[in-house]
Design a protein around this motif. Structure first.
Motif, short mmCIF file in Angstrom:
data_model
loop_
_atom_site.label_atom_id
_atom_site.label_comp_id
_atom_site.label_asym_id
_atom_site.label_seq_id
_atom_site.Cartn_x
_atom_site.Cartn_y
_atom_site.Cartn_z
N GLY C 76 58.38 103.41 40.80
CA GLY C 76 58.39 102.69 39.12
C GLY C 76 59.22 103.60 38.93
N SER C 77 60.33 104.09 38.97
CA SER C 77 61.16 104.34 38.00
C SER C 77 62.93 103.08 38.87
N LEU C 111 68.88 107.01 41.85
CA LEU C 111 68.39 107.06 42.49
C LEU C 111 67.98 108.41 43.99
N ALA C 112 68.57 108.93 44.64
CA ALA C 112 68.69 109.93 45.36
C ALA C 112 67.43 110.50 44.14
N MET C 113 68.51 111.06 43.35
CA MET C 113 67.69 112.53 42.48
C MET C 113 66.19 111.58 41.94
N SER C 114 66.53 110.90 41.83
CA SER C 114 64.73 110.71 41.15
C SER C 114 63.37 111.01 41.96
N GLY C 121 58.48 117.88 42.07
CA GLY C 121 57.17 117.59 40.25
C GLY C 121 55.58 117.40 41.69
N GLY C 122 55.71 116.23 42.36
CA GLY C 122 54.52 116.23 43.00
C GLY C 122 53.83 117.51 43.83
N PRO C 305 61.98 113.92 33.83
CA PRO C 305 60.91 112.91 33.44
C PRO C 305 60.23 112.14 34.91
N GLU C 306 61.07 112.04 36.43
CA GLU C 306 60.81 111.69 37.30
C GLU C 306 59.69 113.24 37.89
#
Lengths: 329, 151, 506
Positions: C76-77, C111-114, C121-122, C305-306
């Motif tokens: 999504g991000s 992108l990598a950080m997200s 987070g998961g 937020p990611e």
């Protein structure tokens, strides 16, 4: 300058093409059905309508009952209104799933469509409605509940979903009516979905909830809920110790049915075709298995019976909606 | 100068008309007859007040230049935006009638031509190739791979 | 819910079966792709798979669907970062700092950080699931109408506080969003509000249409301004595709804080990823030492937020699996699909089939690790999007916006809405209106009103209902804090400054 020319050219081109394509759609119907069949689920995926449509698609295909390509089309909006409006202008190779909302939308004044605008084909399944309290509630029986409500209709918070005037709500109204409770004064809290009602009752944010049996069953088995009554005329398999309303002195059988209908003006042959295919479908093992998994009960009626049934139901709903104080003015 | 007052005026206007529409809402058959009305009334009233404050704020700085607005009306920008919108409406009108594939190729193709111009055969080739290929990939991906019904 | 090591190991066995590994891979990949496309989300993807899952083993079906769900959170991000066009509510917060990073030429790192933040987070959420599923399910039940109302109020206040300095615009944006949420049938009474007789409007305006309209279409129109001068952004470079040590240091704290926030909010039926990611973003901004960098490409503003929205997607499985209650659109579709194949998640699932639950949990471990690998491999490919000349890219995005919208409701009425919101988006971008308050207000607005009225009905009009539980009072305090925090900080800073001017260089 050239750009505007281009635009105009595009406009002419597209409109011209669209005129052609709409002309070609009026072919003859010697052999029915011809080409792809569409089953319209007037809702988003995830609910009973969509599930019914996809189950039909699957059973027809897997049992080679129908060799034509079958698609499920989701047309959500307005409690079925969008999908049924769409059906009304389609060729007879379109069917749509329906339920009592096809009657009540009109009776509640939210739709101009009536059941008479379509060709009834069949009623397929039903679920039953249940009145539920938390296990540790002081209310032990349907009689307790109604007595309490008769004294003060506002004394209990009743959860329904997803709107007033639907089967959850009206089945409760019918029961209340028999006990002489003023249904217009009841304190209904409307939740977004059956799941939300379950949550609200589990968290004891409401006192009573009315929902379909399948939504209450798991919590009942886990010992969290007590089901006070169900709307079937016999006790439900698997819930053998839950009494029906009939046993408790309320003469009602209140199915929460789902069926199929076609666009207006289908020919006799076309109706006969579906009578044949649908009656075969409901007898198949695949269908029975899906019914069991979903806690649906067989309620098959062919096109003729369905026509009569819809008429009776329409009258019943009309009375109930008056009773509930929701009639259109 | 007038232009920059337009948006705040429009916001206030929306607030006011929504307020009136809220007053005119039908009464609820059960419970508090005005139940459906309160929330939109409060909100539209709030929007109106905010719109007026915004108007006054802009009024105070009305003589300052706004660079971005100048850009908006520079060159072929306004024509491009209007063309994109007209094409979008056309697309909407033809989407279900012509089917996804045809209408998308036409829409995307025209849009590419409008933006890129149509001088030189190279542009013709790329524009048409992009329009056809991309539409086809989309159509194939959605209706064939994912089984999502497109008209 | 007893925890049995042997069940857990058994679960790994099942999850590691080649067929289930394959499903995790397919689901994760499919989820990533649908997550990237506007309008298409995990709910659609799961619905599309219903006929396929019919014949499947329930465990495999569950693993596949869950993989799609969290896969979509990864995907999504992508478009939020690269093109400023979030595909879903939970990806909005990623535009705040992700897009500015891409503009600065740090697309690869963003992108990598997200992906990394999503992974952590998961994983936090999966551990949370194992340890806390039972108590959290009970906690979620304590949320009655009053608590939900206050939670939504808190979310809104947190978002409006982001537009510090342009409060009026923030409030206008929010009020418009809230008003839009009143369109449709009023749940409590069945009265039709502001539908103008259009039956497609009776279920309200789909917030996804608004997101796609304002962000995607608005962005396309905005970029038509001076498109002749725009060259492909690729020339600015996409930077390295791996993060630096410094970036990692800045992000670790936010990631570790946001995971649990997202997880807990995800557990609440009806709250979900949008609220979770937004609240962790605002939290990080408010406690950050560099709040001024937020919104200008601060990497921790992307990481928070990611981490949070991915954790929320795992949290959303708790009400589904422990009570059979779907807390979000996607889990509702999952429930439908599971019921079809004869599995009815409910309070007895943990007791009756612990093997299934553990297989799922273990598959989430594997799936998250796998997804981070896919997504990092994809970084190189995705940044190529920025090499596409804008004159080709933006028309394509416009088509994608239309198609994505169509797949949500199969209705071209939404196309008109899309265009209207596209124009509104253009105006908002031109005049620098904050967009997030509008979208979030639209997402929570309807539930906020309904819960407010339900609370009052159940208390017979007594406003005390909003103060009667510990949760409500906590939420009220948080709301007040979020509104006043910026001022408190300022006051403290001023005092510090006047007390010790030498400290300024800190």
């Amino acid at each position: 300058m050239k750009k505007s020319m281009l635009l105009i050219f595009g406009l002419i081109l597209t409109l011209g093409l669209s005129a052609c394509s709409s002309q070609s759609s009026g072919e003859g119907e010697k052999q029915y059905p011809k080409g792809n069949l569409q089953i319209i689920a007037p809702a988003t995926p995830g609910g009973g309508w969509d599930a019914t449509a996809r189950a039909m698609q699957k059973v027809f295909k897997d049992n080679d009952l129908i060799t034509n390509n079958i698609n499920v089309v989701n047309k959500p909006g307005g409690g079925g209104e969008v999908g049924w409006k769409y059906l009304k202008n389609q060729k007879p190779n379109h069917l749509a799933i329906n339920s009592s909302l096809v009657l009540t939308n009109n009776l509640l004044g939210s739709s101009d469509l009536t059941y008479k605008d379509f060709t009834p084909l069949a009623i397929l399944t039903t679920e039953w409605e249940a009145v539920v309290v938390p296990k540790d509630s002081p209310i032990k029986s349907a009689k307790d509940l109604m007595k309490k409500l008769k004294v003060n209709p506002k004394s209990l918070k009743v959860a329904v979903a997803p709107s007033l005037g639907n089967d959850d709500h009206l089945s409760f109204v019918q029961a209340a009516k028999t006990y002489g409770v003023d249904a217009t004064k009841l304190n209904f809290l409307v939740y977004g979905s059956g799941g939300d009602t379950v949550t609200a009752l589990l968290g004891k944010h409401v006192d009573v909830a009315t929902m379909s049996v399948s939504e209450a069953k798991e919590q009942y088995k886990a010992g969290k809920f007590r089901i006070l009554a169900v709307t079937s005329n016999k006790r439900i398999k698997g819930l053998d110790d839950v009494p029906t309303w009939k046993e408790q002195g309320v003469d009602m059988e209140f199915p929460h049915w789902r069926g199929v209908m076609g666009p207006p003006d289908m020919t006799k042959e076309q109706i006969a075709y579906w009578d044949k295919k649908l009656s075969k479908m409901v007898k198949s093992d695949d269908w029975k298995k899906i019914m069991k998994n979903n806690d649906w009960e067989p309620y098959y009626k062919n096109s003729k019976e369905t026509k009569k049934f819809l008429k009776e139901q329409n009258k019943m709903y009309k009375d109930l909606i008056d009773e509930a104080g929701l009639a259109k003015k | 100068m007038i232009l920059r007052m337009l948006v705040p005026a429009f916001v206030s206007f929306i607030g006011l008309s929504w307020f009136i529409a809220s007053v005119l809402l039908p009464k609820a058959p059960l419970g508090d007859p005005n139940g459906p009305m309160y929330y939109p009334l409060i909100l539209s009233g709030f929007l109106f007040v905010m719109g007026v404050i915004y108007f006054i704020q802009e009024l105070k700085v009305r003589h300052q230049e706004k660079g971005i607005l100048k850009k908006l009306f520079a060159g072929r920008t306004p024509k491009l935006i209007i063309a994109a919108l007209i094409l979008s409406i056309l697309y909407t009108l033809t989407f279900e009638k012509l089917g996804f594939l045809v209408s998308t190729i036409i829409f995307l193709g025209l849009l590419l031509f409008v933006i890129n111009g149509f001088r030189g055969w190279k542009k013709w080739v790329t524009n048409i190739a992009v329009a056809v290929l991309f539409s086809f990939v989309l159509w194939y991906g959605f209706s064939q791979l994912l089984g999502i019904g497109l008209p | 819910m007893g925890y049995n090591i042997s069940d857990m190991i058994q679960g790994f066995h099942t999850a590691l079966m080649p067929i289930n590994l394959l499903f995790v891979v397919i689901g994760g990949f499919l989820g990533t792709i649908v997550g990237m496309l506007p309008g298409l989300g995990p709910a659609t993807a799961v619905a599309v798979l219903i006929p396929i899952t019919f014949g499947m083993d329930p465990i495999s079906a569950l693993i596949l669907m869950a993989a799609i769900y969290y896969g979509a959170m990864y995907g999504g991000s992508r478009s939020s970062i690269l093109l400023n066009t979030p595909g879903d509510g939970s990806a909005i917060a990623a535009t705040f700092d992700g897009y500015p990073m891409a503009k600065k030429g740090q697309a690869g790192q963003a992108l990598a950080m997200s992906a990394i933040a999503s992974l952590i987070g998961g994983l936090i959420a999966v551990v949370g699931f194992i340890l806390l599923a039972g108590p959290l399910a009970k906690f979620a039940l304590k949320f009655g109408p009053a608590e939900y109302f206050l939670l939504f109020l808190f979310t809104l206040s947190a978002i409006v506080s982001l537009s510090k300095g342009a409060m009026v615009k923030g409030f206008i944006s929010m009020a418009v969003g809230l008003l839009l949420s009143t369109v449709g049938i009023d749940q409590q009474t069945g009265v039709y509000r502001f539908t103008f007789g259009i039956s497609q409007l009776s279920d309200g305006i789909d917030f996804l249409v608004v997101i796609i309209g304002i962000y995607a279409v608005g962005e396309v129109l905005y970029n038509l301004i001076g498109i002749d001068k725009l060259s492909s952004k690729g020339k600015k470079g996409v930077g390295k595709i791996w993060i630096t040590k410094e970036q990692w240091k800045r992000s670790l704290g936010p990631i570790l804080r946001s995971g649990p926030i997202g997880f807990v909010i995800g557990c609440l039926p009806g709250a979900g990823g949008s609220i979770a990611s937004m609240l962790s973003y605002t939290t990080e901004k408010q406690i950050s030492k560099r709040p001024d960098e937020f919104g200008k490409g601060a990497i921790e503003g992307l990481a928070a937020p990611e981490s949070s929205n991915n954790a929320a997607s795992v949290g959303a499985m708790i009400p589904l699996l422990t009570m059979g209650i779907p807390g979000s659109g996607t889990t509702a579709v999952m429930l439908g699909a599971l019921v079809m194949i004869g599995l009815r998640p409910g309070p007895l699932l943990f007791k009756d089939s612990p093997d299934m639950v553990w297989s799922l949990i273990d598959s989430m471990f594997i799936g998250n690790i796998f997804l981070v690998i896919i997504n990092i491999l994809l970084v190189g490919l995705l940044v190529k999007i920025l090499d596409t000349p804008p004159k080709v890219l933006y028309p394509i995005i416009l088509v994608l916006a239309f198609v994505g919208t169509y797949t949500m409701n199969y209705s071209i009425v939404d196309f008109y809405l899309l265009m209207i919101f596209g124009i509104i988006g253009l105006v908002m971008k031109l005049l620098k209106f904050p967009i997030a308050p509008l979208i979030l207000a639209l997402i929570v607005g309807g539930d906020m009103e309904q819960n407010f009225r339900k609370s009052l009905v159940s208390s017979n009009g007594d406003l005390g209902v909003f103060f009667h539980s510990g949760i409500s009072i906590t939420l009220i305090v948080l709301t007040l804090l979020s509104l006043t925090y910026p001022f408190i900080i300022q006051w403290f800073k001023k005092r510090k400054k006047s007390a010790d001017p030498a400290n300024e260089s800190m």
